[in-house]
Write a protein that holds these residues in place. Structure first.
Motif, PDB file in Angstrom:
ATOM      1  N   PHE A 261       0.781  -1.316  -0.056  1.00  0.00           N
ATOM      2  CA  PHE A 261      -0.044   0.061   0.008  1.00  0.00           C
ATOM      3  C   PHE A 261       0.856   1.459  -0.064  1.00  0.00           C
ATOM      4  O   PHE A 261       0.643   2.126  -0.704  1.00  0.00           O
ATOM      5  CB  PHE A 261      -1.039   0.137   1.198  1.00  0.00           C
ATOM      6  CG  PHE A 261      -1.673   1.173   1.446  1.00  0.00           C
ATOM      7  CD1 PHE A 261      -2.911   1.393   0.510  1.00  0.00           C
ATOM      8  CD2 PHE A 261      -1.323   2.203   2.043  1.00  0.00           C
ATOM      9  CE1 PHE A 261      -3.611   2.582   0.456  1.00  0.00           C
ATOM     10  CE2 PHE A 261      -2.078   3.543   2.190  1.00  0.00           C
ATOM     11  CZ  PHE A 261      -3.422   3.753   1.214  1.00  0.00           C
ATOM     12  N   ALA A 262       1.867   1.397   0.620  1.00  0.00           N
ATOM     13  CA  ALA A 262       2.880   2.377   0.799  1.00  0.00           C
ATOM     14  C   ALA A 262       3.463   2.804  -0.424  1.00  0.00           C
ATOM     15  O   ALA A 262       3.681   3.750  -0.885  1.00  0.00           O
ATOM     16  CB  ALA A 262       3.891   2.104   1.898  1.00  0.00           C
ATOM     17  N   LEU A 263       3.701   1.742  -1.024  1.00  0.00           N
ATOM     18  CA  LEU A 263       4.273   1.978  -2.559  1.00  0.00           C
ATOM     19  C   LEU A 263       3.501   2.524  -3.556  1.00  0.00           C
ATOM     20  O   LEU A 263       3.968   3.663  -4.322  1.00  0.00           O
ATOM     21  CB  LEU A 263       4.921   0.549  -3.225  1.00  0.00           C
ATOM     22  CG  LEU A 263       6.067  -0.043  -2.444  1.00  0.00           C
ATOM     23  CD1 LEU A 263       6.148  -1.487  -3.273  1.00  0.00           C
ATOM     24  CD2 LEU A 263       7.363   0.640  -2.640  1.00  0.00           C
ATOM     25  N   PRO A 268       1.566   6.874  -7.293  1.00  0.00           N
ATOM     26  CA  PRO A 268      -0.047   6.267  -7.683  1.00  0.00           C
ATOM     27  C   PRO A 268       0.139   5.625  -9.088  1.00  0.00           C
ATOM     28  O   PRO A 268      -0.941   4.983  -9.190  1.00  0.00           O
ATOM     29  CB  PRO A 268      -0.843   7.721  -7.908  1.00  0.00           C
ATOM     30  CG  PRO A 268      -0.165   8.523  -6.959  1.00  0.00           C
ATOM     31  CD  PRO A 268       1.599   8.243  -6.955  1.00  0.00           C
ATOM     32  N   ALA A 269       1.134   5.765  -9.780  1.00  0.00           N
ATOM     33  CA  ALA A 269       1.148   4.935 -11.129  1.00  0.00           C
ATOM     34  C   ALA A 269       1.218   3.566 -10.881  1.00  0.00           C
ATOM     35  O   ALA A 269       0.699   2.783 -11.733  1.00  0.00           O
ATOM     36  CB  ALA A 269       2.474   5.299 -12.017  1.00  0.00           C
ATOM     37  N   LEU A 270       1.622   2.809  -9.495  1.00  0.00           N
ATOM     38  CA  LEU A 270       1.734   1.597  -9.370  1.00  0.00           C
ATOM     39  C   LEU A 270       0.223   0.937  -9.165  1.00  0.00           C
ATOM     40  O   LEU A 270       0.300  -0.195  -9.085  1.00  0.00           O
ATOM     41  CB  LEU A 270       2.407   1.500  -8.085  1.00  0.00           C
ATOM     42  CG  LEU A 270       4.066   1.441  -8.239  1.00  0.00           C
ATOM     43  CD1 LEU A 270       4.869   1.335  -6.999  1.00  0.00           C
ATOM     44  CD2 LEU A 270       4.649   0.395  -9.270  1.00  0.00           C
ATOM     45  N   LEU A 271      -0.769   1.684  -9.231  1.00  0.00           N
ATOM     46  CA  LEU A 271      -1.885   1.220  -8.817  1.00  0.00           C
ATOM     47  C   LEU A 271      -2.699   0.366  -9.917  1.00  0.00           C
ATOM     48  O   LEU A 271      -3.164  -0.515  -9.845  1.00  0.00           O
ATOM     49  CB  LEU A 271      -3.178   2.673  -8.677  1.00  0.00           C
ATOM     50  CG  LEU A 271      -4.785   2.097  -8.646  1.00  0.00           C
ATOM     51  CD1 LEU A 271      -4.921   1.362  -7.507  1.00  0.00           C
ATOM     52  CD2 LEU A 271      -5.463   3.474  -8.550  1.00  0.00           C
ATOM     53  N   LYS A 272      -2.089   0.514 -11.061  1.00  0.00           N
ATOM     54  CA  LYS A 272      -2.612  -0.214 -12.268  1.00  0.00           C
ATOM     55  C   LYS A 272      -1.634  -1.586 -11.642  1.00  0.00           C
ATOM     56  O   LYS A 272      -2.459  -2.709 -12.003  1.00  0.00           O
ATOM     57  CB  LYS A 272      -1.723   0.252 -13.588  1.00  0.00           C
ATOM     58  CG  LYS A 272      -2.271   1.425 -14.285  1.00  0.00           C
ATOM     59  CD  LYS A 272      -1.498   1.767 -15.530  1.00  0.00           C
ATOM     60  CE  LYS A 272      -1.902   3.253 -15.925  1.00  0.00           C
ATOM     61  NZ  LYS A 272      -3.003   3.457 -16.267  1.00  0.00           N
ATOM     62  N   GLY A 273      -0.432  -1.582 -11.553  1.00  0.00           N
ATOM     63  CA  GLY A 273       0.046  -2.985 -11.216  1.00  0.00           C
ATOM     64  C   GLY A 273      -0.558  -3.646 -10.009  1.00  0.00           C
ATOM     65  O   GLY A 273      -0.743  -4.946  -9.998  1.00  0.00           O
ATOM     66  N   ALA A 274      -1.106  -2.814  -9.007  1.00  0.00           N
ATOM     67  CA  ALA A 274      -1.792  -3.535  -7.906  1.00  0.00           C
ATOM     68  C   ALA A 274      -3.014  -4.053  -8.246  1.00  0.00           C
ATOM     69  O   ALA A 274      -3.505  -5.242  -8.032  1.00  0.00           O
ATOM     70  CB  ALA A 274      -2.131  -2.284  -6.926  1.00  0.00           C
ATOM     71  N   PHE A 275      -3.842  -3.508  -9.339  1.00  0.00           N
ATOM     72  CA  PHE A 275      -4.939  -4.294  -9.978  1.00  0.00           C
ATOM     73  C   PHE A 275      -4.630  -5.452 -10.526  1.00  0.00           C
ATOM     74  O   PHE A 275      -5.400  -6.512 -10.430  1.00  0.00           O
ATOM     75  CB  PHE A 275      -5.546  -3.230 -10.548  1.00  0.00           C
ATOM     76  CG  PHE A 275      -7.101  -3.741 -11.118  1.00  0.00           C
ATOM     77  CD1 PHE A 275      -8.107  -4.187 -10.351  1.00  0.00           C
ATOM     78  CD2 PHE A 275      -7.386  -3.663 -12.628  1.00  0.00           C
ATOM     79  CE1 PHE A 275      -9.313  -4.672 -10.738  1.00  0.00           C
ATOM     80  CE2 PHE A 275      -8.497  -4.015 -13.012  1.00  0.00           C
ATOM     81  CZ  PHE A 275      -9.646  -4.616 -12.066  1.00  0.00           C
ATOM     82  N   VAL A 331       3.026  -5.390  -6.239  1.00  0.00           N
ATOM     83  CA  VAL A 331       2.550  -4.393  -7.199  1.00  0.00           C
ATOM     84  C   VAL A 331       3.430  -4.079  -8.039  1.00  0.00           C
ATOM     85  O   VAL A 331       3.149  -3.168  -9.007  1.00  0.00           O
ATOM     86  CB  VAL A 331       1.960  -3.028  -6.306  1.00  0.00           C
ATOM     87  CG1 VAL A 331       0.795  -3.511  -5.283  1.00  0.00           C
ATOM     88  CG2 VAL A 331       3.126  -2.489  -5.529  1.00  0.00           C
ATOM     89  N   THR A 332       4.895  -4.297  -8.078  1.00  0.00           N
ATOM     90  CA  THR A 332       5.972  -3.835  -9.109  1.00  0.00           C
ATOM     91  C   THR A 332       5.813  -5.041 -10.128  1.00  0.00           C
ATOM     92  O   THR A 332       6.640  -4.789 -10.864  1.00  0.00           O
ATOM     93  CB  THR A 332       7.167  -3.707  -8.499  1.00  0.00           C
ATOM     94  OG1 THR A 332       7.750  -4.758  -7.806  1.00  0.00           O
ATOM     95  CG2 THR A 332       7.124  -2.374  -7.296  1.00  0.00           C
ATOM     96  N   ARG A 333       5.257  -6.128  -9.770  1.00  0.00           N
ATOM     97  CA  ARG A 333       5.551  -7.146 -10.768  1.00  0.00           C
ATOM     98  C   ARG A 333       4.972  -6.971 -12.052  1.00  0.00           C
ATOM     99  O   ARG A 333       3.805  -6.250 -12.387  1.00  0.00           O
ATOM    100  CB  ARG A 333       4.713  -8.605 -10.055  1.00  0.00           C
ATOM    101  CG  ARG A 333       5.116  -9.930 -10.786  1.00  0.00           C
ATOM    102  CD  ARG A 333       4.086 -10.835 -10.122  1.00  0.00           C
ATOM    103  NE  ARG A 333       4.245 -11.411  -8.791  1.00  0.00           N
ATOM    104  CZ  ARG A 333       4.971 -12.426  -8.491  1.00  0.00           C
ATOM    105  NH1 ARG A 333       5.692 -13.030  -9.142  1.00  0.00           N
ATOM    106  NH2 ARG A 333       4.826 -12.584  -7.044  1.00  0.00           N
TER     107      ARG A 333
END
Ligand code: HEM
Length: 399
Positions: A261-263, A268-275, A331-333
């Motif tokens: 979550f902290a990342l 915020p660009a990492l939100l795509k990766g999180a989804f 989330v960075t995968r």
């Protein structure tokens, strides 16, 4: 077709759709992946394809793995089929190619872009409400409150949320076996089935929605006459529950992994990766079926002719042959286009950009307003044969 000499697939006598396996499918998936790339599931008479590479082959190689028998476990060509064939998901190329191109026109990126403001406005409303409350249910108050509002509005149908949930549950149970779960879903949905067949008719389409655009495309000859209601139904069935499931799982995984979550909060660009990573780990559509065209060989084993084959998305997405540390939420995968959650090949999800736009709108609006998302009690999965979706997700949103 010449006989295939490879050995038969190993047999699994256990039921992947038992209560225990539906609640937590991953231990069984791990055992099946170690048995072979393809396992014959004796209780339901189908082949399950559990590894990443072979799942991709089943989804793409329509000459050997056809959708003509339907994308569910039962063969819709056989007597007793409960529903008409979907004119998009249950048709192979080359016929599929023409239909798909026409639908792609209705759902072009330009069209989808015009929905962005509508999604953003609703996302702001929902996010304001939940952050003010602090303690919320991530399913009812966030993913359902958002998707059940915006998706029917762009499709242009006026359907009460409770009814959407009933038909969604029915659909994703019926893709699987005709078991007690399916029977219960049919019983719950029985009182609204007449209404359901009518409400996707032309006279119910709201002006400006893509449902109406599908009927207009039929008028201009893009689709076969009489198929427009079936197209609207396919969108309705494929687009709602899957997206809610993906948003719910992303919230759960972010709440359970504060470092991730902290990342996302910091970038915020990492939100795509999180989804995408949540779709990989908790794949909403767990399995889609094909039927073998003749006797075929896959991953070194022989599959009988004219038999159902399920490509097991949830298992392929955790295959250690493909993913390092597959059970970890990262989330960075780099997963987009590699995970099998949207399928692959000719039938790859046509609504994936809509799902992403919805997820990024609502999750972005919530995350912008909070310092932390914390679990506020045990969450639970809804028992549905082929959909991995949360029932409850108690959360604390720390503003
Ligand atoms: C996170 C959300 C979603 C997931 C996980 C998902 C998953 C999938 C999968 C796995 C397939 C391939 C099925 C197969 O191989 O037989 C598919 C196809 C399809 N999806 Fe999605 N979907 C999502 C959202 C949507 C949305 C929002 C829409 C509608 C706007 C949609 C409409 C469709 C349609 C119409 C097809 C059939 C395409 C074809 O057969 O050519 N989906 N989806």
């Amino acid at each position: 077709m010449s006989a295939v000499l490879a050995p038969e697939a190993p047999v699994l006598d256990e039921d992947p759709f038992s209560d225990a396996n539906i609640a937590d499918p991953y231990p069984l998936f791990a055992r099946m992946r170690e048995m072979a790339p393809v396992v014959f599931v004796a209780p339901h008479n189908y082949y399950s394809v559990v590894r990443h590479v072979e799942a991709g082959i089943v989804a793409t190689d329509y000459a050997r793995f056809s959708t003509a028998g339907g994308v569910g476990m039962s063969d819709i060509r056989k007597p007793g089929a409960w529903r008409p064939r979907s004119p998009i998901t249950e048709v192979d190329p080359p016929d599929h190619t023409r239909v798909r191109a026409a639908l792609q026109k209705v759902l072009s990126p330009l069209v989808v872009k015009t929905w962005k403001d509508k999604f953003a406005a609703r996302a702001e409303e929902v996010a304001d409400e939940v952050v003010a409350k602090g303690r919320v249910d991530g399913v009812a108050d966030i993913s359902e409150a958002f998707v059940l509002d915006v998706f029917p509005s762009v499709l242009g149908v006026d359907v009460p949320p409770e009814r959407i949930k009933l038909t969604g549950e029915l659909n994703f149970n019926q893709i699987g076996p005709n078991n007690a779960r399916t029977a219960a879903a049919m019983e719950r949905a029985a009182p609204i089935m007449d209404w359901y067949t009518k409400v996707l008719g032309r006279e119910y389409m709201l002006p400006g929605g893509f449902g109406e655009a599908i009927y207009k495309a039929e008028d201009s000859g893009d689709f076969d006459k009489g198929t427009a209601p079936l197209h609207v139904r396919s969108f309705f069935r494929a687009g709602v529950d899957t997206t809610m499931a993906g948003i719910g799982s992303t919230l759960k995984l972010l709440a359970e992994n504060p470092d991730q979550f902290a990342l996302v909060k910091a970038n915020p660009a990492l939100l795509k990766g999180a989804f995408e990573e949540a779709l990989r780990l908790e794949s909403p559509a767990q399995i889609m079926f094909r039927v073998t065209v003749g006797e075929v060989e896959l991953g070194g084993v022989r599959l009988r002719a004219d038999t159902k084959v399920g490509y097991q998305i949830g298992a392929a997405n955790r295959d250690p042959r493909q993913w390092t540390d597959p059970d970890r939420f990262d989330v960075t995968r780099q997963t987009t286009g590699v995970h099998r959650s949207f399928g692959v090949g000719a039938h790859v999800c046509i609504g994936q950009m809509i799902a992403r736009l919805e997820a990024e709108s609502i999750l972005g609006a919530v995350i912008r307003r909070v310092r932390a998302i914390e679990p506020a009690g045990p969450s639970s999965w809804r028992p549905v044969n082929t959909l991995r979706t949360l029932d409850t997700l108690p959360l604390r949103l720390v503003a």
